[in-house]
Design an enzyme around this catalytic site. Structure first.
Site: not given
Length: 163
Positions: A30, A24, A47
């Protein structure tokens, strides 16, 4: 056997059997969460963008929020043959990307809140958090491979680290 490669976007959640490489990109505040069972040879990644759904789930992806992504990822792992005592987790991300004068304090602490909520949810489920690379103010890209069960963390301006 060659690894199957998957690139997850924001709010995505995926579980796959080994051999697999899960990637990712663009983790700022995040969280990139990896849960794996090396005995059952299965791994999953989420994610996570925000700490909690607060009733906003409607059309939202389940992987967007820590309070929904963590239990969903674990549940999917168990469906794929993983066993709870063998599950381990690794996380990266949770940076404070911006310092905006006059911005609400809550806005600036999303990364720290994401780390706190994710780790708390893992603990509640009895999942060992075996490695993390969180905080700071730099973006990250992560890559998890079942060839060595390591999480490769690429941090802008800091290079690559395996955890």
């Amino acid at each position: 056997m060659a690894e199957n490669n998957y690139i997850l976007g924001m709010a995505d959640l995926l579980v796959a059997p080994a051999p697999v490489k899960l990637v990712t990109l663009g983790l700022g505040s995040c969280i990139g969460l990896v849960v794996f069972d090396s005995y059952a040879r299965v791994a999953g990644m989420a994610h996570i963008m925000l700490p909690d759904s607060r009733g906003r789930l409607g059309a939202e992806k389940i992987g967007k929020f820590a309070d929904t992504a963590v239990p969903s990822l674990v549940e999917e792992m168990l469906k794929r043959g993983a066993t709870r005592p063998h599950l381990k987790a690794k996380i990266a991300g949770g940076a404070q990307m911006f310092a905006l004068p006059g911005a609400p304090v809550d806005f600036l602490t999303v990364g720290a809140k994401n780390v706190k909520e994710t780790t708390m949810r893992l603990a509640r489920l009895g999942i060992a958090l075996v490695a993390s690379d969180t905080g700071g103010n730099k973006g990250r890209t992560i890559e998890f491979s079942t060839s060595n069960w390591m999480l490769k963390v690429k941090t802008l301006g800091k290079g690559v680290r395996e955890i």
